[in-house]
Scaffold this motif. Structure first.
Motif, PDB file in Angstrom:
ATOM      1  N   GLY A  95      -0.631  -3.451   8.727  1.00 47.48           N
ATOM      2  CA  GLY A  95       0.147  -2.500   9.523  1.00 47.48           C
ATOM      3  C   GLY A  95      -0.496  -2.184  10.857  1.00 47.48           C
ATOM      4  O   GLY A  95      -0.035  -1.322  11.576  1.00 47.48           O
ATOM      5  N   ALA A 132      -3.905  -4.049   2.918  1.00 52.99           N
ATOM      6  CA  ALA A 132      -2.488  -3.758   3.199  1.00 52.99           C
ATOM      7  C   ALA A 132      -2.352  -2.986   4.504  1.00 52.99           C
ATOM      8  O   ALA A 132      -1.464  -3.258   5.314  1.00 52.99           O
ATOM      9  CB  ALA A 132      -1.882  -2.959   2.048  1.00 52.99           C
ATOM     10  N   SER A 133      -3.259  -2.023   4.705  1.00 51.75           N
ATOM     11  CA  SER A 133      -3.116  -1.207   5.912  1.00 51.75           C
ATOM     12  C   SER A 133      -3.448  -2.017   7.155  1.00 51.75           C
ATOM     13  O   SER A 133      -2.916  -1.774   8.231  1.00 51.75           O
ATOM     14  CB  SER A 133      -3.987   0.040   5.829  1.00 51.75           C
ATOM     15  N   ARG A 134      -4.330  -2.988   7.004  1.00 50.55           N
ATOM     16  CA  ARG A 134      -4.650  -3.845   8.164  1.00 50.55           C
ATOM     17  C   ARG A 134      -3.429  -4.638   8.611  1.00 50.55           C
ATOM     18  O   ARG A 134      -3.285  -4.951   9.782  1.00 50.55           O
ATOM     19  CB  ARG A 134      -5.784  -4.808   7.824  1.00 50.55           C
ATOM     20  N   VAL A 190      -8.450  13.607   7.970  1.00 55.85           N
ATOM     21  CA  VAL A 190      -7.048  13.195   8.152  1.00 55.85           C
ATOM     22  C   VAL A 190      -6.910  11.684   8.290  1.00 55.85           C
ATOM     23  O   VAL A 190      -5.804  11.157   8.364  1.00 55.85           O
ATOM     24  CB  VAL A 190      -6.389  13.879   9.382  1.00 55.85           C
ATOM     25  N   LEU A 191      -8.043  10.987   8.353  1.00 61.19           N
ATOM     26  CA  LEU A 191      -7.980   9.528   8.516  1.00 61.19           C
ATOM     27  C   LEU A 191      -7.784   8.859   7.157  1.00 61.19           C
ATOM     28  O   LEU A 191      -8.253   9.354   6.135  1.00 61.19           O
ATOM     29  CB  LEU A 191      -9.266   9.012   9.165  1.00 61.19           C
ATOM     30  N   VAL A 192      -7.117   7.748   7.184  1.00 62.28           N
ATOM     31  CA  VAL A 192      -6.815   7.034   5.946  1.00 62.28           C
ATOM     32  C   VAL A 192      -7.691   5.786   5.881  1.00 62.28           C
ATOM     33  O   VAL A 192      -7.844   5.073   6.879  1.00 62.28           O
ATOM     34  CB  VAL A 192      -5.317   6.646   5.889  1.00 62.28           C
ATOM     35  N   GLU A 193      -8.248   5.582   4.713  1.00 66.06           N
ATOM     36  CA  GLU A 193      -9.147   4.449   4.543  1.00 66.06           C
ATOM     37  C   GLU A 193      -8.420   3.130   4.843  1.00 66.06           C
ATOM     38  O   GLU A 193      -7.226   3.003   4.592  1.00 66.06           O
ATOM     39  CB  GLU A 193      -9.730   4.428   3.126  1.00 66.06           C
ATOM     40  N   SER A 194      -9.189   2.187   5.349  1.00 69.88           N
ATOM     41  CA  SER A 194      -8.591   0.910   5.715  1.00 69.88           C
ATOM     42  C   SER A 194      -8.579  -0.025   4.503  1.00 69.88           C
ATOM     43  O   SER A 194      -9.580  -0.183   3.830  1.00 69.88           O
ATOM     44  CB  SER A 194      -9.409   0.289   6.847  1.00 69.88           C
TER      45      SER A 194
END
Lengths: 249, 583
Positions: free
Chosen positions: A246, A242-244, A235-239
């Motif tokens: 957030g 862009a996600s950093r 369920v974890l989303v790769e980093s």
């Protein structure tokens, strides 16, 4: 290693979510395992066996076999009561609330210990309950039973349910649950049954087990812990860069 | 304000309805109150004169090493263990993704043996990557405010007190960047803390105490380093200066899911605040003394906000508007105050004429006026347990959703903007993040935090099911037919028994501001001086103006007035004049 109750529930929920279960189911299943383990009913041993078998996908659902008045029969087809048993139990509770009593049978199921936390919930909701298991397709003596009075919260559980390796085995049972809104009704139901109940040697044991687990943590094998985290990592989303952006403080 | 809540058995006085209070834009304008957790903790420590003394001091000439404080209360004892380590300036990072910090610390129940201390030495500095033990309540870390810390040490070493403009600009020496509790990483569960540690059996009490102790350590360490730097000329920090030093805090998105996952708890927090407000508005007699007091409080708040220097343009505009409107409130009171028998008209006037920011600041100030009216309000422990009512009829559930979740049903999830964001857990420290659905991967692993959408989906499925079945059928049958709604049905049924709790916003909407969620929770903690660093994280100040440990432990100290909110630098001036010190 030792983990806390919150931590175990969190990791279990994430693992079940990783298997595709909806968040309501994940919460139920995590609570079932944690409650059983903390009360000395080997919830984690059951889980370990289920992991080794491959945790079932959410499509595993019970068919209503019979719906006769306030008596419900579900065919579990040999699966564990970890999966979806809460729906059958909800129906039994609803029937009991509207009619004063109800009976629920899970045929050909495994891991009856995992529904015992529900007796506690039902008790706090004003219902008295009795649950027993008999071997599937057999008339052998009942050796596992539990009973919970109204508004008590903690069920009395016979020794057959406590601390043996049998729970981690893959035996199949019929689980019979009787619910009612008065203790007298419950006695009447039990006395009408054609089985003998084994005595409870120490009914304080499960309370002590729970308090010890809460005070000192819950022992989990590194292997199971790693495995749960691995399943949950789905369920974890790769980093990404862009996600950093957030990421908070 | 003359709106009665439709919920009974809570308070007989009219409280603001959930539709008004639980609006996210309003929640995001809440300020600290005397009911905030920090204020409650300080009151308790002062009333019971908790004894807090160092039991192990092993700091070297750079201030690195181990410090342990023993805390004795009437009910038990605890230890606060802190490790101070070297951290290069380029490694100092307030964000959760950091892996090293200036200090790491833990609050423990009872004694800490040498063996446990050695174990903690290995694990506490690792934070999320280490393991905690079941007698630990809080695990935390902090970073120096480098510029301020060095300045304060140098000033003390030179025999001077720090200049007030430095402290007004940045009123702390350290910032906490994460404070973990409630069973994280193997620590004691909240259930254990609640049942076995009565001193911390209130929401976030242990976490707040952890921050209070870091504030104390930061002063101890600064004085220690000043003495080492100039053994002959260094001076101790004046108590007034110490009091003006708080503890910084950086808070990010990690806090947001908590509010959504604990609606029962949030409901009680808001209920306490609203019932206190109702008592003050409708039962508080307006006397000349109270008018004078509110005028002073308004002036203090105005000065406090004026001294809050932030670079964020949105926050600057907020503060400027607040300052202007608070001035208008003062004018209104000087014109109309004598005519008032209650505060109702003032509150109504503010609702009609001023921003949420000003309305909520005014509410916070009103709560300061009558301690006697709100002193019995305390935060009960709430089990965040949801109860399914499977016997409820389909028709009842449908009506319940229409009545209590009308705000959710009004959202058009067919619009792209209503689904702009998604919340997810990053593989990096498993922290919550916010992504843009159209531009970032991971929407398939969205966290179930968008309650409004879950309600909408449930409602649509329910309506469809009702069309094909008897509406008097029990909910259990609906769930057996469509199990994925069991979680949200349980929540809807449970929350129907609560006054407040559900934050009335679409957390996936393009206009949703995560900062509002953070500010709401931080206001209950009791922080001040919001300093947003982006839309996603905010710096703030805790315990600035609060009493010192030396005052708490002193059983003869009678100077505590429980009025340390909105600290301002002119109070520092008067403190310094009283003690004869110079800046």
């Amino acid at each position: 290693m030792k983990v806390s109750k919150n931590e175990l529930i969190y990791v279990l929920k994430q693992a079940f979510e990783g298997c595709g279960y909806d968040f309501g189911a994940c919460q139920n299943m995590a609570e079932q395992i944690t409650w059983s383990e903390m009360h000395g009913l080997r919830g984690l041993a059951i889980l370990e066996r289920l992991i080794s078998e491959g945790i079932s996908a959410p499509s595993t659902e019970f068919d209503i076999h019979t719906l006769d008045g306030n008596e419900l029969r579900f065919d579990a087809s040999g699966s564990s009561l970890l999966y979806q048993s809460d729906l059958g139990l909800s129906l039994a509770i609803a029937n009991c609330k509207s009619a004063g009593s109800s009976k629920l049978v899970f045929e050909n199921c495994r891991d009856g210990a995992l529904v015992l936390n529900k007796l506690s919930e039902m008790s706090l909701n004003g219902l008295a309950s009795f649950v027993c298991e008999k071997e599937f397709n057999s008339d052998k003596k009942i050796n596992r039973w539990a009973r919970c009075e109204q508004l008590v919260g903690v069920p009395k559980i016979c020794d057959g349910f406590m601390g043996t390796d049998k729970f981690a085995e893959a035996k199949r049972f019929d689980l019979i649950l009787y619910l009612c809104s008065s203790g007298g009704e419950l006695d009447k139901f039990i006395s009408q049954q054609a089985f003998e109940l084994e005595l409870i040697k120490n009914d304080d044991e499960i309370v002590t087990n729970y308090q010890t687990s809460l005070a000192h943590g819950i022992a989990v094998s590194d292997k199971v812990w790693r495995c749960l985290n691995k399943i949950g990592s789905k369920v974890l989303v790769e980093s990404t860069e862009a996600s950093r952006k957030g990421a908070g403080a | 304000m003359n709106k009665l809540t439709d919920l009974k058995d809570v308070e007989q006085l009219p409280m603001r309805p959930a539709a008004e209070v639980m609006n996210l834009s309003r929640l995001g304008r809440f300020h600290q109150t005397r009911l905030s957790f920090m204020r409650a903790l300080v009151r308790k420590m002062m009333a019971q004169h908790w004894q807090i003394h160092p039991s192990l001091v092993e700091l070297d000439e750079h201030g690195y090493g181990t410090m342990v404080y023993r805390i004795d209360t009437p009910n038990g004892h605890y230890h606060y263990v802190l490790f101070s380590d070297y951290l290069a300036d380029d490694e100092r990072n307030d964000r959760v993704i950091a892996e090293k910090w200036d200090v790491t610390m833990a609050l423990c129940i009872g004694d800490v043996s040498d063996a446990q201390l050695a174990e903690m030495r290995l694990n506490v500095p690792k934070q999320e990557a280490g393991r905690a033990s079941s007698n630990m309540m809080v695990l935390s870390r902090g970073n120096k405010s480098s510029r301020n810390f060095s300045y304060v040490v140098d000033a003390l070493a030179n025999g001077e007190q720090p200049a007030k403009h430095h402290l007004a600009n940045c009123g702390y020496l350290y910032r906490t960047t994460a404070v973990y509790g409630s069973g994280k990483f193997g620590m004691a569960d909240w259930e254990k803390v609640r049942d076995q540690c009565v001193d911390f059996a209130a929401p976030f009490a242990a976490e707040m105490f952890n921050c209070f102790m870091l504030r104390h350590f930061s002063i101890d360490q600064a004085e220690h380093l000043a003495r080492i730097q100039s053994p002959g000329s260094a001076v101790a920090m004046d108590d007034g200066v110490k009091r003006f030093i708080g503890i910084g805090n950086s808070t990010g998105l990690g806090m947001a899911p908590y509010l959504i996952r604990h609606p029962k708890l949030i409901s009680r927090w808001v209920l306490n605040r609203e019932s206190a407000l109702a008592r003050v508005i409708y039962q508080g007699e307006v006397t000349p003394q109270h008018l004078e007091k509110i005028d002073k409080l308004l002036s203090k708040a105005i000065t406090h906000i004026s001294e809050t220097r932030v670079p964020d343009e949105h926050q600057i505009a907020n503060n400027e508007l607040l300052l202007s409107e608070l001035g208008q409130v003062q004018s209104w009171l000087s014109r109309e105050g004598d005519e008032q028998s209650s505060w109702e008209l003032l509150v109504q006037f503010a609702e009609q004429n001023y921003s949420f920011e000003t309305q909520e600041m005014l509410n916070s100030l009103l709560l300061e006026l009558y301690p006697e009216l709100v002193s019995d309000i305390s935060y009960e422990c709430v089990d965040e347990v949801y109860r399914l009512q499977p016997e409820m009829s389909l028709e009842q559930l449908k009506h319940l959703i229409e009545a209590r979740y009308d705000w959710a049903l009004e959202i058009d999830f067919g619009q792209a903007d209503a689904n702009h964001f998604f919340w997810y857990r990053s593989e990096e420290k498993m922290e919550p993040r916010l992504g843009e659905r159209a531009n970032e991967p991971g929407a398939d692993r969205e966290m179930p935090l968008t309650i409004a959408r879950l309600v909408r989906q449930c409602y649509d499925a329910l309506c469809e099911y009702v069309d094909q079945n008897d509406k008097s059928q029990m909910v259990a049958y609906f769930l057996l037919n469509d199990p994925k709604h069991r979680g949200i049905v349980k929540r809807i049924q449970t929350m129907s028994e609560e006054c407040y709790g559900e934050i009335r916003a679409n957390l996936a909407d393009i206009d949703m501001l995560p900062m509002d969620l953070l500010r709401c929770k931080l206001s209950f903690f009791g922080v001040s001086k919001f300093d947003p660093k982006s839309k996603l994280w905010v710096r703030n100040t805790m315990f600035q103006g609060a009493p010192l440990v030396s005052e708490i432990v002193d059983r003869s100290y009678a100077g505590f007035k429980d009025d340390w909110c909105f600290p301002i630098s002119c109070e520092l001036d008067s403190e310094l004049q009283e003690t004869g010190s110079s800046s």
